[in-house]
Motif scaffolding. Structure first.
Motif, mmCIF file in Angstrom:
data_model
loop_
_atom_site.group_PDB
_atom_site.id
_atom_site.type_symbol
_atom_site.label_atom_id
_atom_site.label_comp_id
_atom_site.label_asym_id
_atom_site.label_seq_id
_atom_site.Cartn_x
_atom_site.Cartn_y
_atom_site.Cartn_z
ATOM 1 N N ALA A 60 0.837 -1.188 0.000
ATOM 2 C CA ALA A 60 0.000 0.000 0.000
ATOM 3 C C ALA A 60 0.873 1.238 0.000
ATOM 4 N N ILE A 115 -4.668 7.044 -1.047
ATOM 5 C CA ILE A 115 -4.220 5.683 -0.776
ATOM 6 C C ILE A 115 -4.387 4.802 -2.003
ATOM 7 N N LYS A 116 -3.399 3.934 -2.230
ATOM 8 C CA LYS A 116 -3.489 2.887 -3.226
ATOM 9 C C LYS A 116 -3.022 1.581 -2.604
ATOM 10 N N ASN A 117 -3.895 0.586 -2.582
ATOM 11 C CA ASN A 117 -3.556 -0.736 -2.075
ATOM 12 C C ASN A 117 -3.085 -1.638 -3.197
ATOM 13 N N VAL A 147 -3.731 -7.344 -1.630
ATOM 14 C CA VAL A 147 -4.134 -6.917 -0.291
ATOM 15 C C VAL A 147 -5.617 -6.608 -0.215
ATOM 16 N N GLU A 181 -8.982 -5.034 0.665
ATOM 17 C CA GLU A 181 -9.479 -4.266 1.788
ATOM 18 C C GLU A 181 -8.974 -4.757 3.131
ATOM 19 N N THR A 240 -4.850 -1.657 5.925
ATOM 20 C CA THR A 240 -5.132 -0.235 5.939
ATOM 21 C C THR A 240 -3.860 0.540 6.245
ATOM 22 N N ILE A 241 -3.470 1.412 5.329
ATOM 23 C CA ILE A 241 -2.305 2.252 5.547
ATOM 24 C C ILE A 241 -2.758 3.616 6.052
ATOM 25 N N LEU A 287 0.754 0.422 9.072
ATOM 26 C CA LEU A 287 0.044 -0.558 8.270
ATOM 27 C C LEU A 287 -0.716 -1.484 9.203
#
Length: 121
Positions: free
Chosen positions: A49, A57-59, A63, A65, A68-69, A80
């Motif tokens: 992420a 944000i870009k996951n 990963v 959902e 979560t960064i 993270l």
């Protein structure tokens, strides 16, 4: 000198959670993007992420959902939160930051030493 130090890795059973932290220290004028990457056994390093200074944000595709960064700009720290971990998540997790050390200098990429994440089935 800019340094990134990760923490929070460890051993967890499948379905469990871990929270990784990465603190950036040294000469910092500003930090642009920050991110987490990982490298599993026998695999290439991949994006987990990324998060911009403004919170965009870009996951990574693997990963979704589950992770979560987030970041705290006042503490020069990126986090993270990893939930619902599966064995395929195991590997070394590396912190990355785009740092401008002084006004007028170019932005440089910096990496942490990595923290190990082990997930048992």
């Amino acid at each position: 000198q800019v340094r990134l130090v990760e923490s929070g890795g460890g051993f967890v059973q499948a379905g469990g959670s871990l929270r990784l932290s990465c603190v950036v220290s040294g000469s910092i004028f500003r930090i642009n993007d920050m991110g987490w990457y990982r490298q599993g056994p026998g695999k290439q390093r991949e994006l987990v992420a990324r998060i911009s200074a403004g919170g965009r944000i870009k996951n990574g595709d693997s990963v979704g959902e589950r992770f979560t960064i987030s970041r705290h700009n006042g503490k020069n720290t990126v986090y993270l939160q990893m939930d619902n971990l599966i064995p395929e998540d195991a590997g070394v997790y590396y912190c990355n930051a785009e740092v401008q050390s002084h006004w007028g200098e170019r932005v440089e990429n910096y990496w942490g030493q990595g923290t190990q994440v082990t997930v048992s089935s």
